[in-house]
Design a protein around this motif. Structure first.
Motif, PDB file in Angstrom:
ATOM      1  N   GLY A  49       0.795  -1.223   0.000  1.00  0.00           N
ATOM      2  CA  GLY A  49       0.000   0.000   0.000  1.00  0.00           C
ATOM      3  C   GLY A  49       0.824   1.268   0.000  1.00  0.00           C
ATOM      4  O   GLY A  49       0.508   2.231  -0.698  1.00  0.00           O
ATOM      5  N   ILE A  50       1.914   1.306   0.780  1.00  0.00           N
ATOM      6  CA  ILE A  50       2.681   2.552   0.920  1.00  0.00           C
ATOM      7  C   ILE A  50       4.033   2.515   0.220  1.00  0.00           C
ATOM      8  O   ILE A  50       4.735   3.530   0.169  1.00  0.00           O
ATOM      9  CB  ILE A  50       2.897   2.907   2.405  1.00  0.00           C
ATOM     10  CG1 ILE A  50       3.760   1.848   3.102  1.00  0.00           C
ATOM     11  CG2 ILE A  50       1.561   3.083   3.118  1.00  0.00           C
ATOM     12  CD1 ILE A  50       4.100   2.180   4.532  1.00  0.00           C
ATOM     13  N   GLY A  51       4.382   1.360  -0.361  1.00  0.00           N
ATOM     14  CA  GLY A  51       5.720   1.211  -0.925  1.00  0.00           C
ATOM     15  C   GLY A  51       6.021   2.146  -2.083  1.00  0.00           C
ATOM     16  O   GLY A  51       7.088   2.776  -2.135  1.00  0.00           O
ATOM     17  N   GLY A  52       5.084   2.248  -3.035  1.00  0.00           N
ATOM     18  CA  GLY A  52       5.331   3.086  -4.208  1.00  0.00           C
ATOM     19  C   GLY A  52       5.494   4.549  -3.849  1.00  0.00           C
ATOM     20  O   GLY A  52       6.385   5.237  -4.362  1.00  0.00           O
ATOM     21  N   GLY A  53       4.632   5.049  -2.958  1.00  0.00           N
ATOM     22  CA  GLY A  53       4.735   6.441  -2.535  1.00  0.00           C
ATOM     23  C   GLY A  53       6.003   6.712  -1.751  1.00  0.00           C
ATOM     24  O   GLY A  53       6.583   7.803  -1.836  1.00  0.00           O
TER      25      GLY A  53
END
Length: 221
Positions: A49-53
């Motif tokens: 969920g937060i990896g790309g950002g």
């Protein structure tokens, strides 16, 4: 034309939270495939969920947003836990993973591009960061679960993210308002990726630029 600096709008925040949830679900469903325990679900789901950002913010030299406001971190944990307790069918897991990933890809291609533009990134950099935001979490998910990354499957994946990001940046550059730009860009990214899943569209290798349904191992949605 310069993109006006503006805070994250309610619509962008809604897309961002939606992307967090569906990407976390896709990560949790991957954990289910490997029969991980509840902490495995939370770990893989949250990283997805937060990896790309996180990758985007590190590349931009921007403060990683969830270290200042843990709302999205908590949302990813909750979505992962909900998946652990509610999803039981293997068929549901396989289909859910593919389609939740597709929704997250479309959402984050817009969110990543928008945040990069507001940070002051040049047009080309913002488009690239939109693609990174949309694909980074999925790559981390697949690497951690020892799965072939979807970005390497031969189907349009990063291409779909790039289409969404480029569409959003272009529409904003030419003066379109926020919500229509978001809707068009998200729809474009989702349509391309969904078509690739439904019809097993492949764009490569050289000499075979476009193929339909040539993979006998392609899981039917």
């Amino acid at each position: 034309m310069t993109i006006p600096i503006e805070p994250l709008s309610p619509s962008i925040l809604a897309i961002m939270y939606f992307g967090d949830a569906v990407f976390a679900i896709s990560g949790a469903l991957t954990a289910a495939r490997y029969k991980m325990d509840v902490l495995g679900f939370v770990l893989i789901g949250t990283i997805t969920g937060i990896g790309g950002g996180t990758i985007r913010d590190l590349l931009l030299g921007r403060t990683v947003w969830w270290t200042q406001d843990p709302t999205e971190l908590i949302l990813c944990v909750v979505a992962s836990l909900a998946t652990f307790f509610l999803i039981t069918s293997d068929l549901t897991r396989r289909r859910g993973m593919a389609w939740s990933d597709t929704l997250g890809l479309a959402a984050f291609s817009v969110v990543g591009c928008h945040i990069s533009l507001q940070f002051g990134s040049p047009f080309v950099v913002a488009v690239f960061m939109g693609m990174v935001t949309a694909t980074g979490g999925g790559v981390l998910r697949d690497v951690l679960s020892n799965t072939q990354p979807m970005i390497l499957c031969g189907q349009p994946y990063a291409t779909a993210a790039l289409l969404g990001s480029l569409s959003y940046a272009s529409l904003r550059h030419f003066g379109f308002t926020l919500v229509p730009s978001e809707m068009v860009a998200c729809t474009a990214a989702f349509a391309l990726r969904a078509s690739a899943i439904l019809f097993d569209i492949r764009m490569g290798p050289p000499g075979q630029f476009l193929a339909f349904g040539n993979n006998p191992n392609h899981p039917k949605p």
